[in-house]
Design a protein around this motif. Structure first.
Motif, PDB file in Angstrom:
ATOM      1  N   ALA A  15      29.869  42.984  34.054  1.00  0.00           N
ATOM      2  CA  ALA A  15      29.652  43.946  32.963  1.00  0.00           C
ATOM      3  C   ALA A  15      30.940  44.492  32.385  1.00  0.00           C
ATOM      4  O   ALA A  15      30.947  45.023  31.265  1.00  0.00           O
ATOM      5  CB  ALA A  15      28.781  45.101  33.461  1.00  0.00           C
ATOM      6  N   HIS A  16      32.049  44.362  33.120  1.00  0.00           N
ATOM      7  CA  HIS A  16      33.311  44.968  32.688  1.00  0.00           C
ATOM      8  C   HIS A  16      34.441  43.936  32.770  1.00  0.00           C
ATOM      9  O   HIS A  16      35.125  43.844  33.792  1.00  0.00           O
ATOM     10  CB  HIS A  16      33.636  46.186  33.555  1.00  0.00           C
ATOM     11  CG  HIS A  16      32.607  47.266  33.499  1.00  0.00           C
ATOM     12  ND1 HIS A  16      32.544  48.179  32.457  1.00  0.00           N
ATOM     13  CD2 HIS A  16      31.580  47.571  34.332  1.00  0.00           C
ATOM     14  CE1 HIS A  16      31.535  49.011  32.660  1.00  0.00           C
ATOM     15  NE2 HIS A  16      30.931  48.667  33.792  1.00  0.00           N
ATOM     16  N   PRO A  17      34.647  43.171  31.702  1.00  0.00           N
ATOM     17  CA  PRO A  17      35.675  42.125  31.733  1.00  0.00           C
ATOM     18  C   PRO A  17      37.094  42.658  31.926  1.00  0.00           C
ATOM     19  O   PRO A  17      37.984  41.897  32.305  1.00  0.00           O
ATOM     20  CB  PRO A  17      35.521  41.447  30.359  1.00  0.00           C
ATOM     21  CG  PRO A  17      34.792  42.437  29.509  1.00  0.00           C
ATOM     22  CD  PRO A  17      33.901  43.188  30.438  1.00  0.00           C
ATOM     23  N   GLU A  18      37.302  43.948  31.679  1.00  0.00           N
ATOM     24  CA  GLU A  18      38.638  44.519  31.871  1.00  0.00           C
ATOM     25  C   GLU A  18      38.950  44.780  33.349  1.00  0.00           C
ATOM     26  O   GLU A  18      40.103  45.014  33.715  1.00  0.00           O
ATOM     27  CB  GLU A  18      38.768  45.830  31.082  1.00  0.00           C
ATOM     28  CG  GLU A  18      38.078  47.044  31.672  1.00  0.00           C
ATOM     29  CD  GLU A  18      36.573  47.127  31.379  1.00  0.00           C
ATOM     30  OE1 GLU A  18      36.007  48.219  31.581  1.00  0.00           O
ATOM     31  OE2 GLU A  18      35.992  46.119  30.936  1.00  0.00           O
ATOM     32  N   VAL A  19      37.931  44.720  34.194  1.00  0.00           N
ATOM     33  CA  VAL A  19      38.097  45.002  35.617  1.00  0.00           C
ATOM     34  C   VAL A  19      38.415  43.711  36.360  1.00  0.00           C
ATOM     35  O   VAL A  19      37.728  42.700  36.198  1.00  0.00           O
ATOM     36  CB  VAL A  19      36.820  45.650  36.199  1.00  0.00           C
ATOM     37  CG1 VAL A  19      36.908  45.754  37.725  1.00  0.00           C
ATOM     38  CG2 VAL A  19      36.601  47.031  35.584  1.00  0.00           C
ATOM     39  N   ILE A  32      36.015  53.507  37.159  1.00  0.00           N
ATOM     40  CA  ILE A  32      36.882  52.445  36.653  1.00  0.00           C
ATOM     41  C   ILE A  32      38.188  53.111  36.244  1.00  0.00           C
ATOM     42  O   ILE A  32      38.176  54.109  35.518  1.00  0.00           O
ATOM     43  CB  ILE A  32      36.262  51.698  35.459  1.00  0.00           C
ATOM     44  CG1 ILE A  32      34.995  50.961  35.880  1.00  0.00           C
ATOM     45  CG2 ILE A  32      37.271  50.710  34.866  1.00  0.00           C
ATOM     46  CD1 ILE A  32      34.274  50.271  34.719  1.00  0.00           C
ATOM     47  N   ALA A  33      39.305  52.589  36.725  1.00  0.00           N
ATOM     48  CA  ALA A  33      40.599  53.205  36.418  1.00  0.00           C
ATOM     49  C   ALA A  33      41.694  52.167  36.568  1.00  0.00           C
ATOM     50  O   ALA A  33      41.511  51.117  37.186  1.00  0.00           O
ATOM     51  CB  ALA A  33      40.867  54.393  37.337  1.00  0.00           C
ATOM     52  N   GLN A  34      42.831  52.476  36.007  1.00  0.00           N
ATOM     53  CA  GLN A  34      44.004  51.623  36.180  1.00  0.00           C
ATOM     54  C   GLN A  34      44.678  51.985  37.491  1.00  0.00           C
ATOM     55  O   GLN A  34      45.049  53.139  37.716  1.00  0.00           O
ATOM     56  CB  GLN A  34      44.985  51.810  35.027  1.00  0.00           C
ATOM     57  CG  GLN A  34      46.177  50.873  35.080  1.00  0.00           C
ATOM     58  CD  GLN A  34      45.760  49.408  34.996  1.00  0.00           C
ATOM     59  OE1 GLN A  34      44.982  49.027  34.130  1.00  0.00           O
ATOM     60  NE2 GLN A  34      46.270  48.584  35.905  1.00  0.00           N
ATOM     61  N   ALA A  35      44.839  51.025  38.368  1.00  0.00           N
ATOM     62  CA  ALA A  35      45.543  51.269  39.629  1.00  0.00           C
ATOM     63  C   ALA A  35      47.039  51.358  39.353  1.00  0.00           C
ATOM     64  O   ALA A  35      47.601  50.550  38.613  1.00  0.00           O
ATOM     65  CB  ALA A  35      45.251  50.156  40.625  1.00  0.00           C
ATOM     66  N   THR A  36      47.684  52.343  39.933  1.00  0.00           N
ATOM     67  CA  THR A  36      49.111  52.546  39.733  1.00  0.00           C
ATOM     68  C   THR A  36      49.775  52.826  41.082  1.00  0.00           C
ATOM     69  O   THR A  36      49.093  53.114  42.068  1.00  0.00           O
ATOM     70  CB  THR A  36      49.376  53.726  38.792  1.00  0.00           C
ATOM     71  OG1 THR A  36      48.797  54.918  39.354  1.00  0.00           O
ATOM     72  CG2 THR A  36      48.776  53.473  37.418  1.00  0.00           C
ATOM     73  N   ASP A  76      48.522  44.668  37.763  1.00  0.00           N
ATOM     74  CA  ASP A  76      49.202  44.317  36.507  1.00  0.00           C
ATOM     75  C   ASP A  76      48.309  43.489  35.591  1.00  0.00           C
ATOM     76  O   ASP A  76      48.663  43.236  34.441  1.00  0.00           O
ATOM     77  CB  ASP A  76      50.478  43.516  36.799  1.00  0.00           C
ATOM     78  CG  ASP A  76      51.541  44.352  37.496  1.00  0.00           C
ATOM     79  OD1 ASP A  76      51.511  45.592  37.335  1.00  0.00           O
ATOM     80  OD2 ASP A  76      52.393  43.777  38.195  1.00  0.00           O
ATOM     81  N   HIS A  77      47.157  43.051  36.096  1.00  0.00           N
ATOM     82  CA  HIS A  77      46.302  42.143  35.324  1.00  0.00           C
ATOM     83  C   HIS A  77      44.992  42.790  34.871  1.00  0.00           C
ATOM     84  O   HIS A  77      44.182  42.126  34.214  1.00  0.00           O
ATOM     85  CB  HIS A  77      46.006  40.885  36.153  1.00  0.00           C
ATOM     86  CG  HIS A  77      47.218  40.053  36.416  1.00  0.00           C
ATOM     87  ND1 HIS A  77      47.575  38.984  35.619  1.00  0.00           N
ATOM     88  CD2 HIS A  77      48.176  40.149  37.366  1.00  0.00           C
ATOM     89  CE1 HIS A  77      48.695  38.452  36.078  1.00  0.00           C
ATOM     90  NE2 HIS A  77      49.082  39.134  37.127  1.00  0.00           N
ATOM     91  N   GLY A  78      44.783  44.051  35.202  1.00  0.00           N
ATOM     92  CA  GLY A  78      43.561  44.702  34.744  1.00  0.00           C
ATOM     93  C   GLY A  78      43.236  45.928  35.568  1.00  0.00           C
ATOM     94  O   GLY A  78      43.986  46.333  36.459  1.00  0.00           O
ATOM     95  N   ALA A  79      42.086  46.526  35.257  1.00  0.00           N
ATOM     96  CA  ALA A  79      41.665  47.758  35.919  1.00  0.00           C
ATOM     97  C   ALA A  79      40.962  47.458  37.240  1.00  0.00           C
ATOM     98  O   ALA A  79      40.520  46.334  37.493  1.00  0.00           O
ATOM     99  CB  ALA A  79      40.737  48.542  34.995  1.00  0.00           C
ATOM    100  N   PHE A  80      40.871  48.487  38.064  1.00  0.00           N
ATOM    101  CA  PHE A  80      40.108  48.431  39.312  1.00  0.00           C
ATOM    102  C   PHE A  80      38.852  49.273  39.129  1.00  0.00           C
ATOM    103  O   PHE A  80      38.821  50.211  38.323  1.00  0.00           O
ATOM    104  CB  PHE A  80      40.903  48.969  40.489  1.00  0.00           C
ATOM    105  CG  PHE A  80      41.988  48.048  40.990  1.00  0.00           C
ATOM    106  CD1 PHE A  80      42.361  46.909  40.292  1.00  0.00           C
ATOM    107  CD2 PHE A  80      42.654  48.338  42.170  1.00  0.00           C
ATOM    108  CE1 PHE A  80      43.372  46.071  40.755  1.00  0.00           C
ATOM    109  CE2 PHE A  80      43.664  47.513  42.647  1.00  0.00           C
ATOM    110  CZ  PHE A  80      44.021  46.374  41.946  1.00  0.00           C
TER     111      PHE A  80
END
Length: 333
Positions: free
Chosen positions: A111-115, A148-152, A201-205
């Protein structure tokens, strides 16, 4: 041969006693479109090969790879290289997953291609599946639901923010895994943390706010035995992060990580001390949970280190729990 949606990958080395429950939990998933790749990492116990052969005979989804003993990282590299699924899910021998884990994690990624990676809560348990604590991951802010968030990584220490709750809790996109360079053989330990920071570096978690993975802690488990090595590996990992940020070479840090390998177990006294720490940790966690089964573990810690006053104090406190019923909602493995 059709291509499965998911490849479940795990390595096993001489873990015959805990292998069957893990395989059963995977093969009983409500999501049926997967392959299970188990890498037998040179097990010297013949029962491991026998168990895997029997399960493979009964279920064609199980693929068994065999290699000379080289450690978990090398086993995962081999298993992930053989993976044919769109997604790769991790699992460790001795752990179990709930029947809906693969289905729920696959749904998030679909459902979330950005993840690129999805985790879940992990319930850590004692050797007999006594509940110890639930690890929810490293979210940047408290949340009661899925996320859903960007891992840093933190600038000062390199700790991962918005990361997984445990290694066997994750499912990630195979394409992202390969684009990130996969597991790196230099990290005999801590191979998961090294992969997470590069996958970020390749997408969200994403995270599912539910326990879908249960993992056991044993008194002589890796987290007890290799704590100092893992701290050294953190320094190597932080060095690779800083090198990538600055455009410098990671090689010095990878070479340093490659030097951190298993050592002889040491003297009997050292081994006993390490195991005593493991027995104490499990017993004290159970005591704080109000679980009367703490007595068993704290008693063993006292037997192994009778000069430790703290152990005897906690044992005395835990005896008071002995006549209490098990905590409400108790589950047994």
């Amino acid at each position: 041969m059709s291509t499965p949606a998911i490849s479940v990958v795990m390595g096993v080395f001489n873990e015959a006693a805990v292998l069957a429950p893990t395989l059963d939990s995977i093969l009983a998933q409500t999501e049926r479109d997967f392959e299970l790749i188990v890498v037998n990492d040179g097990s010297t116990d013949p029962r491991v090969g026998e168990i895997l052969a029997e399960y493979a005979r009964r279920d064609a989804r199980l693929r068994v790879l065999t290699q000379a003993n080289a450690g978990l990282t090398r086993a995962l590299i081999a298993g992930c290289a053989a993976a044919r699924g769109t997604y790769i899910a991790r699992m460790d021998a001795g752990d179990v997953m709930t029947p809906d884990r693969l289905a729920r994690q696959k749904a998030v990624l679909a459902a979330h291609p950005e993840v690129v990676l999805v985790t879940c809560w992990t319930e850590f348990c004692g050797p007999a599946w006594e509940p110890l604590f639930v690890e929810r991951g490293t979210q940047s802010s408290a949340t009661a639901g899925d996320w859903i968030a960007q891992a840093t990584t933190t600038a000062a220490e390199g700790y991962l923010v918005n990361g997984p709750s445990s290694h066997p809790s994750v499912m990630f996109r195979t394409a992202a895994y390969r684009a990130a360079g996969g597991y790196r053989w230099q990290f005999y330990y801590g191979q998961d943390g090294d992969l997470w920071v590069r996958l970020a570096d390749h997408g969200a978690f994403a995270g599912i706010a539910a326990v879908l993975c249960r993992s056991r802690i044993f008194p002589d488990g890796i987290s007890m035995r290799q704590g100092k090595k893992q701290r050294r590996l953190h320094d190597c990992l932080f060095g690779t992060i800083q090198a990538r940020r600055s455009g410098a070479s990671e090689e010095p840090y990878l070479q340093a990580a490659a030097q951190i390998r298993p050592q002889p177990s040491g003297s009997q006294t050292t081994t006993s001390r390490r195991k005593a720490a493991g027995w104490y940790f499990i017993g004290e966690t159970l005591r704080r949970n109000g679980d009367p089964r703490a007595v068993t573990y704290l008693r063993e810690a006292c037997c192994r280190q009778p000069w430790q006053v703290k152990h005897w104090l906690r044992l005395w406190q835990s005896v008071r729990l002995a006549n209490r019923p098990l905590p409400a909602g108790e589950r047994h493995g």
